[in-house]
Design a protein around this motif. Sequence first.
Motif, mmCIF file in Angstrom:
data_model
loop_
_atom_site.group_PDB
_atom_site.id
_atom_site.type_symbol
_atom_site.label_atom_id
_atom_site.label_comp_id
_atom_site.label_asym_id
_atom_site.label_seq_id
_atom_site.Cartn_x
_atom_site.Cartn_y
_atom_site.Cartn_z
ATOM 1 N N THR A 97 60.199 86.531 132.535
ATOM 2 C CA THR A 97 58.962 86.846 133.255
ATOM 3 C C THR A 97 59.301 87.760 134.419
ATOM 4 N N LYS A 98 58.357 88.563 134.819
ATOM 5 C CA LYS A 98 58.544 89.444 135.980
ATOM 6 C C LYS A 98 57.188 89.643 136.627
ATOM 7 N N THR A 99 57.175 89.796 137.953
ATOM 8 C CA THR A 99 55.935 89.860 138.710
ATOM 9 C C THR A 99 55.759 91.238 139.330
ATOM 10 N N LEU A 100 54.541 91.748 139.239
ATOM 11 C CA LEU A 100 54.188 93.053 139.793
ATOM 12 C C LEU A 100 53.141 92.844 140.882
ATOM 13 N N GLU A 101 53.443 93.336 142.083
ATOM 14 C CA GLU A 101 52.507 93.230 143.198
ATOM 15 C C GLU A 101 51.424 94.298 143.066
ATOM 16 N N LEU A 102 50.175 93.879 143.253
ATOM 17 C CA LEU A 102 49.037 94.780 143.174
ATOM 18 C C LEU A 102 48.394 94.935 144.541
ATOM 19 N N ALA A 103 47.485 95.871 144.642
ATOM 20 C CA ALA A 103 46.768 96.087 145.898
ATOM 21 C C ALA A 103 45.886 94.882 146.215
ATOM 22 N N GLY A 104 45.635 94.693 147.504
ATOM 23 C CA GLY A 104 44.752 93.611 147.923
ATOM 24 C C GLY A 104 45.390 92.243 147.895
ATOM 25 N N GLY A 105 46.713 92.173 147.884
ATOM 26 C CA GLY A 105 47.387 90.889 147.913
ATOM 27 C C GLY A 105 47.430 90.163 146.590
ATOM 28 N N ARG A 106 47.028 90.825 145.519
ATOM 29 C CA ARG A 106 47.079 90.199 144.201
ATOM 30 C C ARG A 106 48.403 90.484 143.514
ATOM 31 N N ALA A 107 48.692 89.741 142.468
ATOM 32 C CA ALA A 107 49.941 89.933 141.709
ATOM 33 C C ALA A 107 49.689 89.621 140.236
ATOM 34 N N LEU A 108 50.504 90.242 139.390
ATOM 35 C CA LEU A 108 50.447 89.985 137.942
ATOM 36 C C LEU A 108 51.826 89.545 137.478
ATOM 37 N N THR A 109 51.872 88.400 136.802
ATOM 38 C CA THR A 109 53.124 87.927 136.215
ATOM 39 C C THR A 109 53.120 88.279 134.731
ATOM 40 N N PHE A 110 54.112 89.067 134.293
ATOM 41 C CA PHE A 110 54.224 89.502 132.902
ATOM 42 C C PHE A 110 55.163 88.566 132.148
ATOM 43 N N VAL A 111 54.725 88.119 130.986
ATOM 44 C CA VAL A 111 55.551 87.312 130.085
ATOM 45 C C VAL A 111 55.795 88.156 128.840
ATOM 46 N N LYS A 112 57.046 88.609 128.645
ATOM 47 C CA LYS A 112 57.350 89.512 127.537
ATOM 48 C C LYS A 112 57.109 88.878 126.181
ATOM 49 N N ASP A 113 57.413 87.606 126.049
ATOM 50 C CA ASP A 113 57.250 86.912 124.771
ATOM 51 C C ASP A 113 57.116 85.430 125.048
ATOM 52 N N LEU A 114 55.941 84.888 124.771
ATOM 53 C CA LEU A 114 55.677 83.476 125.064
ATOM 54 C C LEU A 114 56.641 82.554 124.330
ATOM 55 N N SER A 115 57.082 82.972 123.131
ATOM 56 C CA SER A 115 57.947 82.100 122.332
ATOM 57 C C SER A 115 59.322 81.921 122.961
ATOM 58 N N GLU A 116 59.706 82.808 123.887
ATOM 59 C CA GLU A 116 61.024 82.702 124.514
ATOM 60 C C GLU A 116 61.048 81.689 125.653
ATOM 61 N N LEU A 117 59.884 81.204 126.077
ATOM 62 C CA LEU A 117 59.825 80.261 127.189
ATOM 63 C C LEU A 117 60.098 78.839 126.714
ATOM 64 N N THR A 118 60.787 78.070 127.533
ATOM 65 C CA THR A 118 60.986 76.645 127.234
ATOM 66 C C THR A 118 59.657 75.919 127.381
ATOM 67 N N PRO A 119 59.522 74.692 126.851
ATOM 68 C CA PRO A 119 58.264 73.944 127.020
ATOM 69 C C PRO A 119 57.856 73.812 128.484
ATOM 70 N N GLU A 120 58.824 73.582 129.379
ATOM 71 C CA GLU A 120 58.504 73.427 130.804
ATOM 72 C C GLU A 120 58.009 74.745 131.394
ATOM 73 N N GLN A 121 58.701 75.850 131.037
ATOM 74 C CA GLN A 121 58.265 77.157 131.531
ATOM 75 C C GLN A 121 56.891 77.521 130.971
ATOM 76 N N GLY A 122 56.669 77.222 129.671
ATOM 77 C CA GLY A 122 55.390 77.509 129.049
ATOM 78 C C GLY A 122 54.259 76.731 129.691
ATOM 79 N N LEU A 123 54.516 75.473 130.055
ATOM 80 C CA LEU A 123 53.499 74.647 130.700
ATOM 81 C C LEU A 123 53.093 75.247 132.043
ATOM 82 N N ALA A 124 54.092 75.695 132.826
ATOM 83 C CA ALA A 124 53.791 76.288 134.129
ATOM 84 C C ALA A 124 52.977 77.580 133.968
ATOM 85 N N VAL A 125 53.343 78.409 132.957
ATOM 86 C CA VAL A 125 52.629 79.671 132.731
ATOM 87 C C VAL A 125 51.189 79.402 132.297
ATOM 88 N N LEU A 126 50.978 78.455 131.380
ATOM 89 C CA LEU A 126 49.620 78.168 130.906
ATOM 90 C C LEU A 126 48.767 77.542 132.000
#
Length: 626
Positions: A97-126
């Motif tokens: 995962t990687k995070t991109l800062e946007l204007a106005g104090g917002r941010a976007l977290t990119f997940v390249k492939d959901l299947s690569e995340l562990t169950p714990e990581q997937g739970l946090a993302v969802l």
Amino acid sequence: MTPPAAHWIRFLRNYGPLPTNGNLFDEHINAALKRAQVRPIELPTPSVDAMAEKVAAGEVRSILIAGTAGDGKTYHARKLWERLGGDPKGWDRHEKTKTLELAGGRALTFVKDLSELTPEQGLAVLAGLESSALEPGHPVGYVIACNHGQILDRLRTFRSPADGSASRLLDDVQRAFLEPGRTIPGLMLNDLGGATQRHSFRAVIKAVTEHPDWSHCDGCQLNAGDRQCPIAANRRRAMGADDAGLFISRLEDLIDLARLNGAHLPMRDLLALVANMLLGHPDAKDNLMTCGDVARLQEERLTDRASIYRNVFGANLGHRRAMARTVFRTLGSFGIGEESTNTIDGLLVYGQHDQSLRIDFDRLVANDRVYGAGAGYLTQQAQYLEGDESAREEQTAAAFVQRLSDQRQRLFFTLPAEDAAAYPFWSLSMFRFAGDYLALQRCCEQNLAVSPHVRGRMVRGLNRVMTGLLLDNTDTIFIASSGGFSQSKISVLCDTEVPAKRVGNGAGLRLRFDQITQRPAIEVHVAPGAAASVKFDLTPVRFEFICRVAEGALPSSFSNECYEDLLAFKVRLLRKAEHVRQQQMTEHDSEPGEPTADAGELQLAFIEIEENGSGFLKRVTVGAGA
């Protein structure tokens, strides 16, 4: 001396059907570009602009980029990252995962492939995805690349870390996959698997054949003077330089038919197909040419075996390797090269020596000196025609039969549409009526009138399946049974007859476009009103079945599956007609003063056939007092 385009051709070759074709995975592409020192193949991503605009405007806070393996999910995520100002080098870091800062104090977290995340990581993302989608003021959004099944499975098993509740997005996401165009507040669903493959293929062809590194081929000695480079020849044909785009148009039709039959060819398969079309050769290493192979093939006079018309079907790979690839297995299912007509085979075998065929032979076969009637073809043709009987039965016959198959494949892509009456190119495939199906699909999609000839043939085929009789009626549909077993193959007892064309809100047959399946559908109204209808999804295989039966084929000789599907359709029509009658009887009984039928009396309508094949109803009254 190394040919000037050698690096580019080697790079393109890695997109082909090789055991290790890393270029087909976006995760590896930048490293391959650096090694080859070529520019990337840029595929159009119109949905990236739409995603970026909605994020920038605050219309959506999170995005799901969904599809099957090879649809380009990671590629689209990377392009969105760059479009929103992300550093391309930062994307290449090995992070899930990687995070991109946007204007106005917002941010976007990119997940390249959901299947690569562990169950714990997937739970946090969802959990974060749900919060971002459902809470308008949430500062962090998510862009998740995922397969359809992966995201749905994760949402089904999701339990909120806060209170253990089930996912609040599951129903909306499921419905959005099933109903294109459905929106979810705060969440954008970009389903790459729903993209039209015909348009995707056109984009891939354009991106590959117009790549700027082809300029290195200019002035190459392998394609100068009397030397013909097969790679350059294949590229010209793929670009439509010699036939005004006819080859690509026919190939797009095949891809469209495959999609309408339920096959899905992701972008990864289309890239492999194009690379194989341009570089395929059975005598090259791994059956894909490099610039180093071209000089040898020219010296050995084997350039004709690089035919783009064979490579389309993976013929350069051999049967086993080709069938292991979905794209070649799908295109091979059309049987092009194996099917033919007496007229076309007569042209190929005897056209050079038959004065009545010589003009057509010169125009359609001998005009192509690279992949048509070249020296190799004419030599084997002469040996076949002039050899003794034993020669015809053994090696000479086998070699020439393969040549015939190659020429049928070439003719499918090169026969002009205006010659279809004499040389019907769709008869070179297993789908002889595919042209009519594509025309029907376009008419339904654009709400245009369907050809009376096509409609009439369909009605005749439906009547023959539902009755088991050789009816030639094209203005009426007989919904028949045997009186006891509704799926009987021979049904002479007509339950209901409806017009072959629905007028207004009345009974009859209507051909319409189904927005969900993106295919034509048969809709038969057994009585006036929208509720008295039964729909039948019309795939290319089902259409071919109906047309073959209309032309005289026995239903079970073409497809038992299609036959059973149509018998099930008949059962649904019979049930709908019975339901309508019950409703009408109930309404009739509730009206005072109406006359009633004699008790125990039954009206039967038997289907009989005149000498000209036209069916008519003979009505018989059975019961007390009859």
